[in-house]
Design an enzyme around this catalytic site. Structure first.
Site, PDB file in Angstrom:
ATOM      1  N   THR A 119       0.765  -1.249   0.079  1.00 55.06           N
ATOM      2  CA  THR A 119      -0.079  -0.042   0.078  1.00 55.06           C
ATOM      3  C   THR A 119       0.773   1.256  -0.067  1.00 55.06           C
ATOM      4  OG1 THR A 119      -1.472   1.230   1.479  1.00 55.06           O
ATOM      5  CG2 THR A 119      -0.178  -0.351   2.589  1.00 55.06           C
ATOM      6  N   ASP A 120       0.326   2.146  -0.540  1.00 57.77           N
ATOM      7  CA  ASP A 120       1.001   3.698  -0.415  1.00 57.77           C
ATOM      8  C   ASP A 120       1.153   4.274   1.026  1.00 57.77           C
ATOM      9  OD1 ASP A 120      -1.723   4.195   0.166  1.00 57.77           O
ATOM     10  OD2 ASP A 120      -1.806   5.767  -1.638  1.00 57.77           O
ATOM     11  N   GLU A 121       0.441   3.372   1.887  1.00 56.97           N
ATOM     12  CA  GLU A 121       0.682   4.044   3.300  1.00 56.97           C
ATOM     13  C   GLU A 121       1.795   3.928   3.947  1.00 56.97           C
ATOM     14  OE1 GLU A 121      -2.762   3.313   5.769  1.00 56.97           O
ATOM     15  OE2 GLU A 121      -4.486   3.626   4.185  1.00 56.97           O
ATOM     16  N   TYR A 143      -2.105  -0.519  11.171  1.00 55.85           N
ATOM     17  CA  TYR A 143      -2.261  -1.128   9.767  1.00 55.85           C
ATOM     18  C   TYR A 143      -0.959  -1.062   8.986  1.00 55.85           C
ATOM     19  CZ  TYR A 143      -3.412  -1.497   4.984  1.00 55.85           C
ATOM     20  OH  TYR A 143      -3.477  -1.740   3.747  1.00 55.85           O
ATOM     21  N   LYS A 147       1.951  -3.549   7.484  1.00 58.89           N
ATOM     22  CA  LYS A 147       2.420  -3.557   6.273  1.00 58.89           C
ATOM     23  C   LYS A 147       3.767  -3.243   5.719  1.00 58.89           C
ATOM     24  CE  LYS A 147      -0.289  -4.455   3.165  1.00 58.89           C
ATOM     25  NZ  LYS A 147      -0.796  -5.738   2.626  1.00 58.89           N
TER      26      LYS A 147
HETATM   27  P1  NAD Z   1     -10.155  -6.722   2.089  1.00 53.12           P
HETATM   28  O1  NAD Z   1     -10.214  -6.761   3.653  1.00 53.12           O
HETATM   29  O2  NAD Z   1     -11.489  -6.558   1.437  1.00 53.12           O
HETATM   30  O3  NAD Z   1      -9.697  -8.343   2.263  1.00 53.12           O
HETATM   31  C1  NAD Z   1      -8.673  -9.034   2.718  1.00 53.12           C
HETATM   32  C2  NAD Z   1      -8.832 -10.648   2.455  1.00 53.12           C
HETATM   33  O4  NAD Z   1      -7.881 -11.114   3.411  1.00 53.12           O
HETATM   34  C3  NAD Z   1     -10.318 -11.163   2.914  1.00 53.12           C
HETATM   35  O5  NAD Z   1     -10.689 -11.969   2.017  1.00 53.12           O
HETATM   36  C4  NAD Z   1      -9.901 -11.825   4.410  1.00 53.12           C
HETATM   37  O6  NAD Z   1     -10.799 -12.741   4.559  1.00 53.12           O
HETATM   38  C5  NAD Z   1      -8.527 -12.160   4.022  1.00 53.12           C
HETATM   39  N1  NAD Z   1      -7.766 -12.547   5.362  1.00 53.12           N
HETATM   40  C6  NAD Z   1      -7.551 -11.825   6.401  1.00 53.12           C
HETATM   41  N2  NAD Z   1      -7.072 -12.034   7.126  1.00 53.12           N
HETATM   42  C7  NAD Z   1      -6.397 -13.670   6.645  1.00 53.12           C
HETATM   43  C8  NAD Z   1      -5.787 -14.436   7.111  1.00 53.12           C
HETATM   44  N3  NAD Z   1      -5.297 -14.447   8.337  1.00 53.12           N
HETATM   45  N4  NAD Z   1      -5.414 -15.658   6.281  1.00 53.12           N
HETATM   46  C9  NAD Z   1      -6.083 -15.717   5.092  1.00 53.12           C
HETATM   47  N5  NAD Z   1      -6.914 -14.678   4.566  1.00 53.12           N
HETATM   48  C10 NAD Z   1      -7.037 -13.774   5.476  1.00 53.12           C
HETATM   49  O7  NAD Z   1      -8.935  -6.075   1.859  1.00 53.12           O
HETATM   50  P2  NAD Z   1      -8.450  -5.469   0.123  1.00 53.12           P
HETATM   51  O8  NAD Z   1      -9.056  -4.073   0.234  1.00 53.12           O
HETATM   52  O9  NAD Z   1      -9.055  -6.356  -0.701  1.00 53.12           O
HETATM   53  O10 NAD Z   1      -7.218  -5.253   0.238  1.00 53.12           O
HETATM   54  C11 NAD Z   1      -6.127  -6.514  -0.417  1.00 53.12           C
HETATM   55  C12 NAD Z   1      -4.703  -6.267  -0.038  1.00 53.12           C
HETATM   56  O11 NAD Z   1      -4.481  -5.089  -0.849  1.00 53.12           O
HETATM   57  C13 NAD Z   1      -4.403  -5.964   1.363  1.00 53.12           C
HETATM   58  O12 NAD Z   1      -2.856  -6.584   1.290  1.00 53.12           O
HETATM   59  C14 NAD Z   1      -4.185  -4.596   1.409  1.00 53.12           C
HETATM   60  O13 NAD Z   1      -3.114  -4.162   2.492  1.00 53.12           O
HETATM   61  C15 NAD Z   1      -3.669  -4.191   0.076  1.00 53.12           C
HETATM   62  N6  NAD Z   1      -4.446  -2.777  -0.360  1.00 53.12           N
HETATM   63  C16 NAD Z   1      -5.425  -2.362  -0.225  1.00 53.12           C
HETATM   64  C17 NAD Z   1      -5.846  -1.137  -0.714  1.00 53.12           C
HETATM   65  C18 NAD Z   1      -7.101  -0.648  -0.652  1.00 53.12           C
HETATM   66  O14 NAD Z   1      -7.516   0.628  -1.004  1.00 53.12           O
HETATM   67  N7  NAD Z   1      -8.336  -1.403  -0.204  1.00 53.12           N
HETATM   68  C19 NAD Z   1      -4.867  -0.479  -1.486  1.00 53.12           C
HETATM   69  C20 NAD Z   1      -3.595  -0.773  -1.596  1.00 53.12           C
HETATM   70  C21 NAD Z   1      -3.281  -1.923  -1.178  1.00 53.12           C
HETATM   71  O1  DAU Z   2      -4.077   4.237   0.690  1.00 48.69           O
HETATM   72  C1  DAU Z   2      -4.328   2.762   0.794  1.00 48.69           C
HETATM   73  C2  DAU Z   2      -5.271   2.328   1.527  1.00 48.69           C
HETATM   74  O2  DAU Z   2      -6.335   2.777   1.513  1.00 48.69           O
HETATM   75  C3  DAU Z   2      -5.241   0.723   2.113  1.00 48.69           C
HETATM   76  O3  DAU Z   2      -3.995   0.323   2.162  1.00 48.69           O
HETATM   77  C4  DAU Z   2      -6.249   0.633   3.123  1.00 48.69           C
HETATM   78  O4  DAU Z   2      -6.295  -1.137   2.985  1.00 48.69           O
HETATM   79  C5  DAU Z   2      -7.686   0.980   2.689  1.00 48.69           C
HETATM   80  O5  DAU Z   2      -8.362   0.866   3.859  1.00 48.69           O
HETATM   81  C6  DAU Z   2      -7.408   2.448   2.385  1.00 48.69           C
HETATM   82  O6  DAU Z   2      -7.101   3.346   3.414  1.00 48.69           O
HETATM   83  P1  DAU Z   2      -7.634   4.692   4.005  1.00 48.69           P
HETATM   84  O7  DAU Z   2      -7.574   4.945   5.463  1.00 48.69           O
HETATM   85  O8  DAU Z   2      -7.248   5.810   2.903  1.00 48.69           O
HETATM   86  O9  DAU Z   2      -9.085   4.337   3.600  1.00 48.69           O
HETATM   87  P2  DAU Z   2     -10.793   4.766   4.259  1.00 48.69           P
HETATM   88  O10 DAU Z   2     -11.679   4.214   3.258  1.00 48.69           O
HETATM   89  O11 DAU Z   2     -10.836   4.069   5.638  1.00 48.69           O
HETATM   90  O12 DAU Z   2     -10.544   6.074   4.226  1.00 48.69           O
HETATM   91  C7  DAU Z   2     -10.532   7.025   3.221  1.00 48.69           C
HETATM   92  C8  DAU Z   2     -10.730   8.473   3.637  1.00 48.69           C
HETATM   93  O13 DAU Z   2     -11.947   8.787   3.911  1.00 48.69           O
HETATM   94  C9  DAU Z   2      -9.637   8.801   4.575  1.00 48.69           C
HETATM   95  O14 DAU Z   2      -9.156  10.215   4.607  1.00 48.69           O
HETATM   96  C10 DAU Z   2     -10.690   8.596   6.050  1.00 48.69           C
HETATM   97  C11 DAU Z   2     -11.969   9.105   5.354  1.00 48.69           C
HETATM   98  N1  DAU Z   2     -13.103   8.685   6.096  1.00 48.69           N
HETATM   99  C12 DAU Z   2     -13.332   7.264   6.153  1.00 48.69           C
HETATM  100  C13 DAU Z   2     -14.218   6.664   6.660  1.00 48.69           C
HETATM  101  C14 DAU Z   2     -14.670   5.159   6.645  1.00 48.69           C
HETATM  102  C15 DAU Z   2     -14.164   9.429   6.279  1.00 48.69           C
HETATM  103  O15 DAU Z   2     -14.098  10.608   6.389  1.00 48.69           O
HETATM  104  N2  DAU Z   2     -15.297   8.699   7.071  1.00 48.69           N
HETATM  105  C16 DAU Z   2     -15.316   7.543   7.319  1.00 48.69           C
HETATM  106  O16 DAU Z   2     -16.378   7.067   7.846  1.00 48.69           O
END
Ligand code: NAD
Ligand code: DAU
Length: 330
Positions: A119-121, A143, A147
């Site tokens: 992730t970019d985080e 988190y 990562k």
């Molecule tokens: P998500 O929360 O939708 O899915 C996570 C999946 O992992 C689920 O299917 C869950 O059951 C599985 N999981 C959790 N713990 C586990 C374990 N111990 N063993 C096996 N499976 C397990 O997440 P997502 O948004 O699809 O993110 C997927 C990946 O991409 C993550 O590694 C996250 O850090 C990364 N990522 C997410 C974003 C975003 O914006 N959502 C952006 C950049 C990177």
């Molecule tokens: O940047 C990549 C990441 O993006 C991933 O690695 C994470 O898994 C994913 O959860 C996401 O993280 P963020 O914290 O950026 O996403 P989230 O959707 O939780 O929040 C996006 C923005 O919106 C953040 O600035 C917080 C804000 N927010 C979020 C929620 C849930 C609100 O203002 N209100 C809310 O209720």
């Protein structure tokens, strides 16, 4: 390829599975613990075409079973919600760090290529400009710290054991099948139901939005053509302040703008994320979906697929929501 996709029942993992089946003809095994965010429903249309193993990445026996016959591992499995990592970091340490270690060991023993989805985080917040892969790692939340720890462990397996590893770091994803604890699906479903739209702080935090299929293609490029030991950033084509995202969702759903409610900010809230993706572009990747188009598609998908989200909003999610936001959903 014969791929082990860990976390393939989640939001991005399931999109990646669909993409690899349809466009690359891979043989796929999914290993997933099916936490609250992982659901078989996310794979409903491809379950017959894959092997599904229900298990945790931190469990060596489950990993040994799932990895049988595979050429490469792609690890999506993670605890992913920043707010949950603040209220309860334990599961993040077990899955994101310990789980990654178990997968690396299994891939190393068998000489398999390994792609870590990151992730970019891991770079932290940036006021202006964009992070490159050379930028220092400076995570802010439990988190992103876990990562980052996982990324460092992956790199150490390249340097120490010569394992073929790549890391692909994505910016904020959005699209179908995203669990509604995250900003975009939460706001869409609340807008449709007439629930309040809880904006943290002043709503001016900026995220770099990436359509999930574009991230799936970016991960594919890094997996297939990436140089071992390297990390690749995969950033979306557009950035946007949170408040503007919510206003656009109001327009697309026809909700009442008065539903917007400014609520207490997230502790340690990163102000802005931004990635430079030149290195991944050099492998031939580029994002195909601009934010305006992707958001419209995503709102359309949630409107058309209440079978997918109604059980979530009627289940444990209600308790999570009430605990976190201090008010009940309709
Ligand atoms: P998500 O929360 O939708 O899915 C996570 C999946 O992992 C689920 O299917 C869950 O059951 C599985 N999981 C959790 N713990 C586990 C374990 N111990 N063993 C096996 N499976 C397990 O997440 P997502 O948004 O699809 O993110 C997927 C990946 O991409 C993550 O590694 C996250 O850090 C990364 N990522 C997410 C974003 C975003 O914006 N959502 C952006 C950049 C990177
Ligand atoms: O940047 C990549 C990441 O993006 C991933 O690695 C994470 O898994 C994913 O959860 C996401 O993280 P963020 O914290 O950026 O996403 P989230 O959707 O939780 O929040 C996006 C923005 O919106 C953040 O600035 C917080 C804000 N927010 C979020 C929620 C849930 C609100 O203002 N209100 C809310 O209720």
């Amino acid at each position: 390829m014969r791929l082990l996709v860990c976390g393939g029942a989640g939001f991005i993992g399931s999109t990646f599975v669909r993409l690899r089946l349809r466009e690359y003809g891979d043989e796929i095994t999914v290993l997933d613990k099916l936490t609250y965010a992982g659901r078989r429903e996310n794979l409903h249309d491809v379950l017959e075409e894959i092997r599904f193993v229900h298990g945790a990445i931190e469990n060596p026996a489950a990993v040994a079973d799932a990895i049988e016959g595979c050429d490469a591992v792609v690890n999506f499995a993670a605890e992913t919600h920043v707010d949950r990592s603040i209220s309860g970091p334990d599961a993040f340490i077990v899955t994101n760090m310990q789980g990654t270690h178990v997968l690396l060991e299994a891939a190393r023993e068998r000489g398999l290529r390994y792609a870590q989805v990151s992730t970019d985080e891991v770079y932290g917040s940036i006021e202006s400009g964009s992070f490159t892969e050379e930028s220092p790692l400076c995570p802010s939340s439990p988190y992103s710290a876990t990562k980052t720890g996982a990324d460092l462990l992956v790199s150490s397996y390249f340097h120490t054991y010569g394992m073929e590893t790549v890391i692909c770091r994505g910016s904020n994803n959005y699209g179908p099948y995203q669990y509604p604890e995250k900003l975009i699906p939460l706001m869409i479903l609340n807008a449709v139901a007439g629930d309040r739209l809880p904006v943290y702080g002043d709503g001016r935090n900026v995220r770099n939005w990436l359509y999930t299929e574009d991230f799936g293609r970016g991960i594919s490029a890094a997996l297939v053509s990436g140089t071992p030991g390297e990390a690749y950033n995969c950033g979306g084509p557009d950035e946007c302040e949170n408040l503007h995202v919510v206003e656009r969702i109001i327009e697309l759903t026809g909700a009442d703008p008065a539903l917007i409610e400014f609520v207490t900010d997230r502790p340690g809230h990163d102000r802005r994320y931004s990635l430079s993706s030149e290195k991944l572009r050099a492998l031939g990747w580029e994002p195909r979906v601009r934010f305006d188009e992707g958001l419209e598609r995503t709102v359309g998908w949630y409107k058309d697929n209440d079978w997918w989200w109604e059980p979530i909003r009627a289940g444990d999610y209600r308790e999570y929501y009430e605990r976190h936001y201090g008010r009940a959903l309709r």
